[in-house]
Motif scaffolding. Structure first.
Motif, mmCIF file in Angstrom:
data_model
loop_
_atom_site.group_PDB
_atom_site.id
_atom_site.type_symbol
_atom_site.label_atom_id
_atom_site.label_comp_id
_atom_site.label_asym_id
_atom_site.label_seq_id
_atom_site.Cartn_x
_atom_site.Cartn_y
_atom_site.Cartn_z
ATOM 1 N N ASP A 252 6.660 -28.399 105.042
ATOM 2 C CA ASP A 252 8.114 -28.302 105.157
ATOM 3 C C ASP A 252 8.829 -29.384 104.353
ATOM 4 O OD1 ASP A 252 7.312 -30.436 106.667
ATOM 5 O OD2 ASP A 252 8.572 -29.977 108.403
ATOM 6 N N CYS A 253 8.153 -29.914 103.349
ATOM 7 C CA CYS A 253 8.723 -30.985 102.520
ATOM 8 C C CYS A 253 9.985 -30.491 101.808
ATOM 9 C CB CYS A 253 7.692 -31.449 101.491
ATOM 10 S SG CYS A 253 8.261 -32.811 100.448
ATOM 11 N N ASN A 254 11.047 -31.258 101.902
ATOM 12 C CA ASN A 254 12.300 -30.938 101.210
ATOM 13 C C ASN A 254 12.447 -31.716 99.910
ATOM 14 O OD1 ASN A 254 13.530 -28.971 102.925
ATOM 15 N ND2 ASN A 254 13.926 -30.592 104.424
ATOM 16 N N HIS A 255 11.414 -32.506 99.574
ATOM 17 C CA HIS A 255 11.357 -33.224 98.293
ATOM 18 C C HIS A 255 12.477 -34.261 98.165
ATOM 19 C CE1 HIS A 255 8.819 -29.770 97.804
ATOM 20 N NE2 HIS A 255 9.841 -28.946 97.708
ATOM 21 N N ILE A 256 12.770 -34.914 99.271
ATOM 22 C CA ILE A 256 13.819 -35.940 99.265
ATOM 23 C C ILE A 256 13.176 -37.328 99.306
ATOM 24 C CG2 ILE A 256 15.955 -36.755 100.332
ATOM 25 C CD1 ILE A 256 16.101 -33.897 99.290
ATOM 26 N N ASP A 257 12.647 -37.691 100.476
ATOM 27 C CA ASP A 257 11.985 -38.991 100.621
ATOM 28 C C ASP A 257 10.700 -38.897 101.438
ATOM 29 O OD1 ASP A 257 13.040 -38.488 103.098
ATOM 30 O OD2 ASP A 257 14.543 -40.088 103.023
ATOM 31 N N GLU A 258 10.135 -37.698 101.524
ATOM 32 C CA GLU A 258 8.901 -37.493 102.281
ATOM 33 C C GLU A 258 7.700 -38.058 101.511
ATOM 34 O OE1 GLU A 258 11.554 -33.794 102.932
ATOM 35 O OE2 GLU A 258 11.011 -35.152 101.297
ATOM 36 N N PRO A 259 6.709 -38.592 102.215
ATOM 37 C CA PRO A 259 5.491 -39.079 101.546
ATOM 38 C C PRO A 259 4.651 -37.902 101.036
ATOM 39 C CG PRO A 259 5.243 -39.212 103.932
ATOM 40 C CD PRO A 259 6.682 -38.830 103.683
ATOM 41 N N GLY A 260 3.896 -38.149 99.979
ATOM 42 C CA GLY A 260 3.008 -37.124 99.433
ATOM 43 C C GLY A 260 3.735 -35.959 98.799
ATOM 44 N N CYS A 261 4.924 -36.218 98.244
ATOM 45 C CA CYS A 261 5.717 -35.142 97.639
ATOM 46 C C CYS A 261 5.276 -34.904 96.194
ATOM 47 C CB CYS A 261 7.202 -35.483 97.689
ATOM 48 S SG CYS A 261 8.254 -34.249 96.882
ATOM 49 N N LYS A 262 4.758 -33.723 95.937
ATOM 50 C CA LYS A 262 4.284 -33.355 94.605
ATOM 51 C C LYS A 262 5.441 -33.217 93.618
ATOM 52 C CE LYS A 262 1.203 -31.902 91.588
ATOM 53 N NZ LYS A 262 0.209 -32.842 90.996
ATOM 54 N N VAL A 263 6.579 -32.720 94.096
ATOM 55 C CA VAL A 263 7.733 -32.498 93.224
ATOM 56 C C VAL A 263 8.230 -33.810 92.625
ATOM 57 C CG1 VAL A 263 10.177 -31.829 93.206
ATOM 58 C CG2 VAL A 263 8.479 -30.343 94.271
ATOM 59 N N LYS A 264 8.319 -34.846 93.433
ATOM 60 C CA LYS A 264 8.774 -36.141 92.923
ATOM 61 C C LYS A 264 7.803 -36.687 91.879
ATOM 62 C CE LYS A 264 9.388 -37.896 97.071
ATOM 63 N NZ LYS A 264 9.708 -38.872 98.148
ATOM 64 N N GLU A 265 6.519 -36.428 92.061
ATOM 65 C CA GLU A 265 5.525 -36.837 91.065
ATOM 66 C C GLU A 265 5.770 -36.119 89.738
ATOM 67 O OE1 GLU A 265 1.570 -36.252 92.450
ATOM 68 O OE2 GLU A 265 1.834 -37.441 94.277
ATOM 69 N N LEU A 266 6.072 -34.807 89.815
ATOM 70 C CA LEU A 266 6.300 -34.019 88.608
ATOM 71 C C LEU A 266 7.568 -34.465 87.883
ATOM 72 C CD1 LEU A 266 5.305 -30.478 89.933
ATOM 73 C CD2 LEU A 266 4.006 -31.930 88.369
ATOM 74 N N VAL A 267 8.567 -34.906 88.638
ATOM 75 C CA VAL A 267 9.786 -35.437 88.021
ATOM 76 C C VAL A 267 9.458 -36.723 87.263
ATOM 77 C CG1 VAL A 267 12.081 -36.403 88.457
ATOM 78 C CG2 VAL A 267 11.309 -34.386 89.734
ATOM 79 N N GLN A 268 8.695 -37.587 87.885
ATOM 80 C CA GLN A 268 8.305 -38.849 87.241
ATOM 81 C C GLN A 268 7.465 -38.611 85.996
ATOM 82 O OE1 GLN A 268 6.344 -40.971 90.408
ATOM 83 N NE2 GLN A 268 8.263 -41.478 91.472
ATOM 84 N N GLU A 269 6.670 -37.543 86.003
ATOM 85 C CA GLU A 269 5.823 -37.206 84.854
ATOM 86 C C GLU A 269 6.588 -36.445 83.779
ATOM 87 O OE1 GLU A 269 2.658 -35.002 86.602
ATOM 88 O OE2 GLU A 269 1.839 -36.720 87.712
ATOM 89 N N GLY A 270 7.837 -36.089 84.058
ATOM 90 C CA GLY A 270 8.640 -35.349 83.093
ATOM 91 C C GLY A 270 8.374 -33.859 83.060
ATOM 92 N N LYS A 271 7.626 -33.353 84.035
ATOM 93 C CA LYS A 271 7.302 -31.921 84.075
ATOM 94 C C LYS A 271 8.402 -31.111 84.762
ATOM 95 C CE LYS A 271 2.329 -32.766 83.870
ATOM 96 N NZ LYS A 271 1.021 -32.649 84.563
ATOM 97 N N ILE A 272 9.226 -31.775 85.555
ATOM 98 C CA ILE A 272 10.448 -31.187 86.099
ATOM 99 C C ILE A 272 11.597 -32.058 85.589
ATOM 100 C CG2 ILE A 272 11.819 -30.801 88.181
ATOM 101 C CD1 ILE A 272 9.298 -30.045 89.654
ATOM 102 N N ALA A 273 12.616 -31.429 85.027
ATOM 103 C CA ALA A 273 13.719 -32.177 84.416
ATOM 104 C C ALA A 273 14.420 -33.053 85.445
ATOM 105 C CB ALA A 273 14.710 -31.214 83.782
ATOM 106 N N LYS A 274 14.632 -34.302 85.072
ATOM 107 C CA LYS A 274 15.282 -35.248 85.970
ATOM 108 C C LYS A 274 16.690 -34.787 86.334
ATOM 109 C CE LYS A 274 16.423 -40.170 86.459
ATOM 110 N NZ LYS A 274 16.447 -41.491 85.789
ATOM 111 N N SER A 275 17.410 -34.203 85.356
ATOM 112 C CA SER A 275 18.778 -33.754 85.617
ATOM 113 C C SER A 275 18.802 -32.635 86.655
ATOM 114 C CB SER A 275 19.438 -33.271 84.319
ATOM 115 O OG SER A 275 18.727 -32.177 83.758
ATOM 116 N N ARG A 276 17.838 -31.735 86.574
ATOM 117 C CA ARG A 276 17.766 -30.648 87.558
ATOM 118 C C ARG A 276 17.448 -31.206 88.945
ATOM 119 N NH1 ARG A 276 18.789 -25.240 87.859
ATOM 120 N NH2 ARG A 276 16.668 -24.710 88.510
ATOM 121 N N TYR A 277 16.512 -32.138 89.010
ATOM 122 C CA TYR A 277 16.142 -32.716 90.305
ATOM 123 C C TYR A 277 17.309 -33.500 90.893
ATOM 124 C CZ TYR A 277 13.736 -35.478 93.859
ATOM 125 O OH TYR A 277 13.366 -36.064 95.049
ATOM 126 N N GLU A 278 18.020 -34.251 90.065
ATOM 127 C CA GLU A 278 19.174 -35.010 90.566
ATOM 128 C C GLU A 278 20.264 -34.070 91.088
ATOM 129 O OE1 GLU A 278 20.225 -37.467 87.276
ATOM 130 O OE2 GLU A 278 18.814 -39.067 87.834
#
Length: 290
Positions: A252-278
Motif C-alpha cells: 500500500d506504499c504511496n511513494h511519499i516517505d515510506e521505507p523500501g519505496c522502489k519509486v523513490k529509488e527510480l526517481v533518484q536513478e533518473g528512470k522516473i522524471a523528477k518533475s513528474r514525481y514532484e
C-alpha cells in the motif's frame, strides 16, 4: 419507429443529434421525465429518438462505455491533450492534473505539443525535455499551425476515432482543428498581451465530423482543473510510470516517505522524471488537504 443517433451538441433542454445511419442532423428535445429524473445527455452519447414532423424527441440514452469528467464527453476513444511552452506557458503541474483525469477515466491520451514555431533559445531545450519525458509514457506529436509541422501525423491519429481536445484556453485547439480540416472555420483569438493567457473562443462542447474520417469534440478551454474528488491512495494508479513499478516493500506504499519505496529509488536513478514525481507529490498533498 426509434432511430439511433449521437449527440453532437447539447444546450439546456435542446440538443442536436446526428443519425448513425443517414448522417442527418436533427434538432431534438427531451421528454419531460428526463427533467424530473435530472438526467441530461452529454456530447458523445448514443440516444434513441423518434421523429415528430421536422423535430426529434429523445426517448432514451444508451449506456456509456466511458465518460470524461472535464470536458464532459461520453464514449471517447482518445483525449488529445494540448500543451504549449509559449503563448501561453502552461504549468506542467496543470498539465499533469489533466493527464490524471484522463487516466482516472481509463482513456487513451495523445499529447500534442503545439506552437513549436514560437520556440527559440532555452525554450527549445524545454521542448526536448518535455518530449523526452512524456514520449516514454504517451504518444507525443509536435505541431505548428504556421509551418504545418506534425499536422498530417495528427490527422492519422484522428481517423476512425472519437477524439476530444482538452487543454488550457489559448493553446490552439480550435486553430489545430481548422488546420487539419479546412472549412470548419472555428472562431479563434489571439493570446491576451496583458495576461499572456488564452481567451475563450469555444463556448460549448460540439462534435465535429472530419472529412477524412473520425469525429472530434472541440471543447471550451479552462484555466484550472479540479481534482477534489480523487482519493489520495488512488493517485498512484493515475501516473503510469509509477503504477507499473509496484515492487515496493509495502503493497500500500504511496511513494511519499515510506521505507523500501522502489519509486523513490527510480526517481533518484533518473528512470522516473523528477518533475513528474514532484507533481505527483504536489497533487497528493492537495487531495489530502481537501
Amino acid at each position: 419507429m426509434r432511430n439511433r443517433g449521437i449527440v453532437v451538441k447539447f444546450m439546456s433542454n435542446a440538443l442536436i443529434v446526428e443519425d448513425i445511419k443517414t448522417g442527418e442532423r436533427i434538432s431534438c428535445y427531451l421528454r419531460g421525465r428526463f427533467r424530473v429524473q435530472e438526467v441530461r445527455p452529454i456530447v458523445g452519447d448514443i440516444v434513441e429518438y423518434t421523429k415528430v414532423q421536422d423535430k426529434g424527441v429523445v426517448e432514451s440514452i444508451l449506456k456509456r462505455k466511458n465518460e470524461l469528467a472535464k470536458p464532459r464527453v461520453a464514449n471517447v476513444d482518445q483525449v488529445v491533450c494540448v500543451y504549449t511552452i509559449k503563448k501561453p506557458e502552461v504549468p506542467l503541474l496543470v498539465f499533469d492534473k489533466l493527464l490524471v483525469l484522463v487516466e482516472e477515466a481509463k482513456l487513451n491520451a495523445l499529447i500534442v505539443l503545439n506552437k513549436i514555431d514560437l520556440l527559440e533559445g532555452p525554450e527549445r531545450e524545454i521542448k526536448r525535455y518535455f518530449v523526452d519525458v512524456y514520449s516514454k509514457i504517451y504518444p507525443v506529436i509536435c505541431t505548428s499551425v504556421k509551418t504545418k509541422e506534425g499536422i498530417e501525423e495528427l490527422k492519422d491519429h484522428f481517423k476512425d476515432r472519437l477524439s476530444v481536445f482538452a487543454g488550457l484556453s489559448g493553446v490552439g485547439k480550435s486553430s489545430l482543428l481548422n488546420c487539419i480540416s479546412p472549412g470548419i472555420n472555428l472562431r479563434t483569438q489571439d493570446i491576451s498581451q496583458r495576461t499572456d493567457r488564452g481567451k475563450h473562443t469555444t463556448t460549448s462542447a460540439e462534435l465535429i465530423r472530419l472529412p477524412f474520417g473520425g469525429l472530434v469534440v472541440d471543447t471550451p478551454g479552462f484555466s484550472l482543473i479540479e481534482i477534489d474528488h480523487i482519493k489520495p491512495e488512488n493517485l498512484k494508479f493515475y501516473f503510469p510510470e509509477i503504477a507499473e513499478n509496484n515492487s515496493c516493500l509495502f503493497k500500500d506504499c504511496n511513494h511519499i516517505d515510506e521505507p523500501g519505496c522502489k519509486v523513490k529509488e527510480l526517481v533518484q536513478e533518473g528512470k522516473i522524471a523528477k518533475s513528474r514525481y514532484e507533481n505527483y507529490l504536489q497533487i497528493f498533498r492537495e487531495v489530502m488537504e481537501r
